[in-house]
Motif scaffolding. Structure first.
Motif, mmCIF file in Angstrom:
data_model
loop_
_atom_site.group_PDB
_atom_site.id
_atom_site.type_symbol
_atom_site.label_atom_id
_atom_site.label_comp_id
_atom_site.label_asym_id
_atom_site.label_seq_id
_atom_site.Cartn_x
_atom_site.Cartn_y
_atom_site.Cartn_z
ATOM 1 N N ASN A 57 0.839 -1.194 0.000
ATOM 2 C CA ASN A 57 0.000 0.000 0.000
ATOM 3 C C ASN A 57 0.875 1.244 0.000
ATOM 4 O OD1 ASN A 57 -2.603 -1.454 0.385
ATOM 5 N ND2 ASN A 57 -1.667 -2.011 2.338
ATOM 6 N N SER A 58 1.049 1.815 -1.178
ATOM 7 C CA SER A 58 1.809 3.054 -1.316
ATOM 8 C C SER A 58 3.148 2.980 -0.590
ATOM 9 C CB SER A 58 0.975 4.218 -0.770
ATOM 10 O OG SER A 58 1.321 5.428 -1.356
ATOM 11 N N PRO A 59 4.015 2.036 -0.963
ATOM 12 C CA PRO A 59 5.308 1.909 -0.274
ATOM 13 C C PRO A 59 6.166 3.145 -0.489
ATOM 14 C CG PRO A 59 5.299 0.592 -2.277
ATOM 15 C CD PRO A 59 3.896 1.091 -2.086
ATOM 16 N N GLN A 60 6.785 3.633 0.581
ATOM 17 C CA GLN A 60 7.562 4.867 0.519
ATOM 18 C C GLN A 60 9.049 4.667 0.755
ATOM 19 O OE1 GLN A 60 5.979 7.946 -0.303
ATOM 20 N NE2 GLN A 60 4.528 6.332 -0.836
ATOM 21 N N GLY A 61 9.453 3.521 1.311
ATOM 22 C CA GLY A 61 10.855 3.351 1.632
ATOM 23 C C GLY A 61 11.314 1.922 1.509
ATOM 24 N N VAL A 62 12.592 1.751 1.167
ATOM 25 C CA VAL A 62 13.214 0.434 1.122
ATOM 26 C C VAL A 62 14.661 0.606 1.574
ATOM 27 C CG1 VAL A 62 13.895 0.634 -1.319
ATOM 28 C CG2 VAL A 62 13.552 -1.625 -0.310
ATOM 29 N N PHE A 63 15.154 -0.363 2.360
ATOM 30 C CA PHE A 63 16.472 -0.210 2.988
ATOM 31 C C PHE A 63 17.069 -1.588 3.223
ATOM 32 C CE2 PHE A 63 19.283 0.188 6.675
ATOM 33 C CZ PHE A 63 20.058 1.293 6.319
ATOM 34 N N LEU A 64 18.346 -1.758 2.876
ATOM 35 C CA LEU A 64 19.077 -2.990 3.172
ATOM 36 C C LEU A 64 19.920 -2.771 4.413
ATOM 37 C CD1 LEU A 64 20.218 -4.321 -0.317
ATOM 38 C CD2 LEU A 64 18.930 -5.600 1.400
ATOM 39 N N SER A 65 19.683 -3.575 5.438
ATOM 40 C CA SER A 65 20.397 -3.419 6.702
ATOM 41 C C SER A 65 21.755 -4.109 6.631
ATOM 42 C CB SER A 65 19.566 -4.002 7.843
ATOM 43 O OG SER A 65 19.451 -5.411 7.695
ATOM 44 N N SER A 66 22.557 -3.907 7.657
ATOM 45 C CA SER A 66 23.913 -4.449 7.682
ATOM 46 C C SER A 66 23.936 -5.971 7.715
ATOM 47 C CB SER A 66 24.672 -3.896 8.897
ATOM 48 O OG SER A 66 23.996 -4.219 10.105
ATOM 49 N N ASP A 67 22.843 -6.600 8.167
ATOM 50 C CA ASP A 67 22.790 -8.058 8.184
ATOM 51 C C ASP A 67 22.184 -8.635 6.908
ATOM 52 O OD1 ASP A 67 20.109 -7.478 8.462
ATOM 53 O OD2 ASP A 67 19.838 -8.578 10.341
ATOM 54 N N MET A 93 17.484 -0.003 14.206
ATOM 55 C CA MET A 93 16.733 0.442 13.044
ATOM 56 C C MET A 93 15.755 1.538 13.457
ATOM 57 S SD MET A 93 17.725 -1.173 10.301
ATOM 58 C CE MET A 93 16.366 -0.640 9.257
ATOM 59 N N TYR A 94 15.636 2.549 12.588
ATOM 60 C CA TYR A 94 14.748 3.677 12.839
ATOM 61 C C TYR A 94 13.861 3.893 11.617
ATOM 62 C CZ TYR A 94 18.002 4.780 16.627
ATOM 63 O OH TYR A 94 18.791 4.708 17.760
ATOM 64 N N VAL A 95 12.656 4.420 11.861
ATOM 65 C CA VAL A 95 11.727 4.732 10.779
ATOM 66 C C VAL A 95 11.108 6.098 11.038
ATOM 67 C CG1 VAL A 95 9.778 3.548 11.909
ATOM 68 C CG2 VAL A 95 9.756 3.888 9.426
ATOM 69 N N SER A 96 10.970 6.894 9.974
ATOM 70 C CA SER A 96 10.218 8.147 10.081
ATOM 71 C C SER A 96 8.750 7.821 9.874
ATOM 72 C CB SER A 96 10.710 9.160 9.039
ATOM 73 O OG SER A 96 10.725 8.601 7.738
#
Length: 378
Positions: free
Chosen positions: A47-57, A132-135
């Motif tokens: 649903n309207s994805p706004q962010g994608v992020f690859l973490s260190s693991d 991990m943080y999210v706005s």
């Protein structure tokens, strides 16, 4: 995303139209389907994805805006004389994690706010100090209820959710751009100074948040952008609307700006914010930039949502633009449907959210292998 004047308003969600997620491994397992010309689908029904992020693991994190919810409150109308608007809210926005082995889990649910087709919820992700943080969320002066938890804030993910930076509290007290208190914490990055850097797309400013204390400090305010040859009956300037933050080895912050209505082609740009907070244009002539990311090749990559017509974004006009030293631009990918965010692994494979400004359930995450090695398109 910007102030609630109808001609300036912009939200990177279903509102941009003006008017049970399937996830597999992001790291090499069989995707949902293989469509080489359009990328490999690794997540859909978003649903309207706004962010994608690859973490260190090696895990892939995705933010989903949600669909609102059963509870309601009112927000003030715009200066055109419109009355209050009913907003619908509920815990339907999500942070989703896919492990390197392909295990899918919902890490957190946060509030989703929907007004008509305008939906906001989880926005962007970053990692700092093993956390991990999210706005999250969008809030404005004059709402009929008090600011809920995890709305207009930065949220630290864990067994429990913790608000570590209250951007709405800062905005409502200071209103740095002096255009009315409106906070949409959007772009998020871990700075080289050990701070969380956030672009407030409602407040039109760049802020730093101390993750240990939650203290919010102002880095700079982005001035309105002049509209060159705008259509009739449109404002002479648009709000700057910062949407992406990236860091290169010089220690400066690079911020993408997406000027609001009328969303003129070429009006977007990347601004370099030096360590003394001075600003300079780094790359200009971009169109509706929704994200900015440093690739493993040392170049910046800008996500262009697409061009606008009378009914909103024109399908298939989104693009990825490589920005090389000196602000030299070259397009490496085209034909995208409202892309909103991008991330890379060390090999230069790109993961991109698309249909970020489309009907609920149509959002996807796509993968393009070795995107950073692709030559510029003619």
């Amino acid at each position: 995303m910007s102030k609630r004047a109808p001609l300036n308003r912009f939200s990177l969600s279903v509102a941009i139209l003006f008017s049970g997620t399937t996830l597999l491994s992001a790291c090499g397992l069989t995707p949902v389907q293989t469509t080489p010309a359009a990328g490999l689908v690794v997540a859909d029904h978003l649903n309207s994805p706004q962010g994608v992020f690859l973490s260190s693991d090696g895990a892939l994190y995705i933010t989903d805006s949600g669909t609102g919810g059963p509870d309601t409150y009112t927000v003030p109308g715009g200066p055109d004389g419109g009355g209050p608007t009913t907003a619908h809210t509920g815990m339907t926005a999500a942070v989703i994690r896919v492990s390197p082995s392909g295990q899918r889990s919902t890490v957190a649910l946060v509030p989703s706010e929907r007004e008509g087709t305008d939906t906001s919820g989880a926005s962007r992700l970053t990692e700092l100090g093993g956390q991990m943080y999210v706005s999250s969320g969008h809030w404005i002066a004059g709402a009929s209820i008090q600011q809920p938890a995890h709305v207009g804030t930065l949220v630290r993910l864990g067994a429990t959710l913790t608000d570590v930076g209250n951007l709405w509290a800062y905005e409502s007290t200071n209103d740095p751009d002096k255009q009315g208190a409106d906070s949409h914490p959007y772009a998020l990055a871990a700075g080289p100074d050990g701070q969380l850097w956030v672009a407030d797309a409602g407040g039109n400013d760049l802020l730093r948040v101390d993750p240990a204390t939650g203290t919010v400090s102002l880095v700079t305010v982005f001035d309105p952008v002049a509209n060159v040859n705008p259509p009739a009956n449109t404002p002479p300037v648009s709000q700057a609307v910062p949407t992406g933050i990236a860091f290169l080895n010089d220690g400066s912050a690079y911020v993408s700006l997406l000027p609001g209505y009328p969303f003129l082609p070429g009006a977007g740009k990347v601004v370099r914010v030096a360590q003394d907070s001075s600003r300079s244009d780094y790359a200009t002539g971009l169109t509706t930039v929704t994200d900015l990311r440093a690739g493993p090749d040392g170049n910046l990559y800008a996500v262009e949502l697409g061009t606008f017509g009378a009914m909103g974004p024109t399908p298939g006009t989104g693009a990825i633009v490589r920005i090389k030293a000196g602000g030299v631009k070259e397009t490496v990918l085209t034909g995208l449907n409202t892309p909103t965010s991008i991330t890379f692994n060390a090999q230069g494979d790109a993961f991109l959210t698309v249909n970020g400004a489309a009907a609920p359930g149509t959002g996807q995450v796509l993968r393009w292998d070795r995107l950073t090695q692709r030559p510029a398109l003619p």
